[in-house]
Design an enzyme around this catalytic site. Sequence first.
Site, PDB file in Angstrom:
ATOM      1  N   ILE A  59       0.930  -1.131   0.124  1.00 50.36           N
ATOM      2  CA  ILE A  59       0.058   0.000  -0.031  1.00 50.36           C
ATOM      3  C   ILE A  59       0.856   1.443   0.017  1.00 50.36           C
ATOM      4  CG2 ILE A  59      -0.306   0.320   2.633  1.00 50.36           C
ATOM      5  CD1 ILE A  59      -3.327   0.691   2.169  1.00 50.36           C
ATOM      6  N   ASN A  80      -3.259   0.972  15.793  1.00 50.51           N
ATOM      7  CA  ASN A  80      -3.694   0.717  17.208  1.00 50.51           C
ATOM      8  C   ASN A  80      -4.425   1.679  18.030  1.00 50.51           C
ATOM      9  OD1 ASN A  80      -1.667   1.821  18.492  1.00 50.51           O
ATOM     10  ND2 ASN A  80      -0.180   0.383  17.679  1.00 50.51           N
ATOM     11  N   VAL A 126       1.086  -3.269   8.240  1.00 54.37           N
ATOM     12  CA  VAL A 126       1.068  -1.932   7.480  1.00 54.37           C
ATOM     13  C   VAL A 126       1.335  -0.594   8.328  1.00 54.37           C
ATOM     14  CG1 VAL A 126      -1.366  -1.871   7.654  1.00 54.37           C
ATOM     15  CG2 VAL A 126      -0.398  -1.079   5.769  1.00 54.37           C
ATOM     16  N   ASP A 127       1.021  -0.663   9.399  1.00 56.88           N
ATOM     17  CA  ASP A 127       1.299   0.481  10.347  1.00 56.88           C
ATOM     18  C   ASP A 127       2.681   0.789  10.046  1.00 56.88           C
ATOM     19  OD1 ASP A 127       0.498   1.090  13.725  1.00 56.88           O
ATOM     20  OD2 ASP A 127       0.774   2.579  12.018  1.00 56.88           O
ATOM     21  N   SER A 137      -7.596  -5.390  10.583  1.00 53.17           N
ATOM     22  CA  SER A 137      -7.529  -6.468  11.470  1.00 53.17           C
ATOM     23  C   SER A 137      -7.058  -7.780  11.171  1.00 53.17           C
ATOM     24  CB  SER A 137      -9.176  -6.431  12.199  1.00 53.17           C
ATOM     25  OG  SER A 137      -9.301  -5.408  12.978  1.00 53.17           O
ATOM     26  N   ALA A 151      -2.185  -9.036  12.586  1.00 55.45           N
ATOM     27  CA  ALA A 151      -1.538  -9.180  13.769  1.00 55.45           C
ATOM     28  C   ALA A 151      -2.786  -9.111  14.810  1.00 55.45           C
ATOM     29  CB  ALA A 151      -0.985  -7.903  14.486  1.00 55.45           C
ATOM     30  N   TYR A 152      -4.052  -8.512  14.397  1.00 56.01           N
ATOM     31  CA  TYR A 152      -5.372  -8.720  15.236  1.00 56.01           C
ATOM     32  C   TYR A 152      -5.962  -9.886  14.925  1.00 56.01           C
ATOM     33  CZ  TYR A 152      -4.674  -3.785  16.950  1.00 56.01           C
ATOM     34  OH  TYR A 152      -4.236  -2.841  17.863  1.00 56.01           O
TER      35      TYR A 152
HETATM   36  N1  APR Z   1       0.557  -3.119   2.295  1.00 51.42           N
HETATM   37  C1  APR Z   1      -0.577  -3.604   2.374  1.00 51.42           C
HETATM   38  N2  APR Z   1      -1.211  -4.582   3.185  1.00 51.42           N
HETATM   39  C2  APR Z   1       0.035  -4.820   4.341  1.00 51.42           C
HETATM   40  C3  APR Z   1       1.171  -4.167   4.304  1.00 51.42           C
HETATM   41  C4  APR Z   1       1.651  -3.396   3.287  1.00 51.42           C
HETATM   42  N3  APR Z   1       2.721  -2.800   3.405  1.00 51.42           N
HETATM   43  N4  APR Z   1       1.605  -4.933   5.448  1.00 51.42           N
HETATM   44  C5  APR Z   1       0.896  -5.753   5.944  1.00 51.42           C
HETATM   45  N5  APR Z   1      -0.221  -5.726   5.282  1.00 51.42           N
HETATM   46  C6  APR Z   1      -1.542  -6.479   5.476  1.00 51.42           C
HETATM   47  C7  APR Z   1      -1.224  -7.716   6.361  1.00 51.42           C
HETATM   48  O1  APR Z   1      -0.800  -8.904   5.608  1.00 51.42           O
HETATM   49  C8  APR Z   1      -2.836  -7.931   6.696  1.00 51.42           C
HETATM   50  O2  APR Z   1      -3.396  -8.564   5.724  1.00 51.42           O
HETATM   51  O3  APR Z   1      -2.378  -5.618   6.213  1.00 51.42           O
HETATM   52  C9  APR Z   1      -3.372  -6.484   6.750  1.00 51.42           C
HETATM   53  C10 APR Z   1      -3.627  -6.011   8.238  1.00 51.42           C
HETATM   54  O4  APR Z   1      -2.666  -6.504   9.147  1.00 51.42           O
HETATM   55  P1  APR Z   1      -1.809  -5.601  10.242  1.00 51.42           P
HETATM   56  O5  APR Z   1      -0.997  -4.528   9.652  1.00 51.42           O
HETATM   57  O6  APR Z   1      -1.021  -6.614  10.939  1.00 51.42           O
HETATM   58  O7  APR Z   1      -2.605  -4.964  11.078  1.00 51.42           O
HETATM   59  P2  APR Z   1      -3.906  -5.363  11.903  1.00 51.42           P
HETATM   60  O8  APR Z   1      -4.256  -6.929  11.844  1.00 51.42           O
HETATM   61  O9  APR Z   1      -5.203  -4.449  11.933  1.00 51.42           O
HETATM   62  O10 APR Z   1      -3.144  -5.326  13.390  1.00 51.42           O
HETATM   63  C11 APR Z   1      -2.959  -3.990  14.014  1.00 51.42           C
HETATM   64  O11 APR Z   1      -0.811  -4.468  14.229  1.00 51.42           O
HETATM   65  O12 APR Z   1       1.246  -3.557  13.300  1.00 51.42           O
HETATM   66  C12 APR Z   1       0.212  -3.346  14.398  1.00 51.42           C
HETATM   67  O13 APR Z   1       0.156  -1.231  15.264  1.00 51.42           O
HETATM   68  C13 APR Z   1      -0.485  -2.327  14.600  1.00 51.42           C
HETATM   69  O14 APR Z   1      -1.096  -2.865  16.654  1.00 51.42           O
HETATM   70  C14 APR Z   1      -1.493  -2.702  15.417  1.00 51.42           C
HETATM   71  C15 APR Z   1      -1.919  -4.061  14.743  1.00 51.42           C
END
Ligand code: APR
Length: 178
Positions: A17, A30, A39-40, A125, A128-129
């Site tokens: 992204i 978060n 992605v964060d 979500s 990691a969530y």
């Molecule tokens: N571009 C697009 N999608 C991505 C990228 C990227 N660069 N990196 C990861 N993803 C995808 C993951 O593979 C997953 O399908 O984004 C989706 C959401 O995953 P996470 O980033 O782990 O987010 P989430 O599940 O909402 O957990 C949020 O994780 O990173 C920490 O600070 C964040 O505490 C928060 C938690």
Amino acid sequence: MERQLGGGLLVLVEGDITLIAADAIGNAANAALAGGGGVDGAIHRVGGPAIMAELRARHPYGTPAGTAVATGAGQLPARWVIHAVGPVWQGGDHGESVQLAGAYLSVMSLAAELGARTLTLPAISAGAYGYPLEDAARIAVGTVAESLRAGAPLERVTFVLYSPRTLAVFERALVAFR
Ligand code: APR
């Protein structure tokens, strides 16, 4: 895959992204808005420290799951980053589906308020969530598709999925959307 809904085009692509230009880029943050991995982490790494500085200054207490806040985009190919907070999966009977839909609705309404015409979104979500991917995709696609069909003033909303498997599950959700 893409589908016209109301005045907007809903697009599904595989990719990173942070590499796709848009008026607004959605982040999966978060509730503390403290940054993290996934992605964060990518958004803060590529966007640079200005994004975290703005979050600290304007949202020192974070924002609850199911809501979102906007900042500038630093070095990212965008004008804004919209930091949405999805629910942590806790088995499905803690209001997770309502919070996940709320996160996407918050992004859509903030994007409209800002005047964004194009928006990219991650699978909130679904990493990691721990939200089960099929359900996360159904809620993500359904919420955004209904918002576009109801007249959300966005020309294009693109889900940027990070693996072929995630893309395939989102494509099935879009095909199934009525
Ligand atoms: N571009 C697009 N999608 C991505 C990228 C990227 N660069 N990196 C990861 N993803 C995808 C993951 O593979 C997953 O399908 O984004 C989706 C959401 O995953 P996470 O980033 O782990 O987010 P989430 O599940 O909402 O957990 C949020 O994780 O990173 C920490 O600070 C964040 O505490 C928060 C938690």
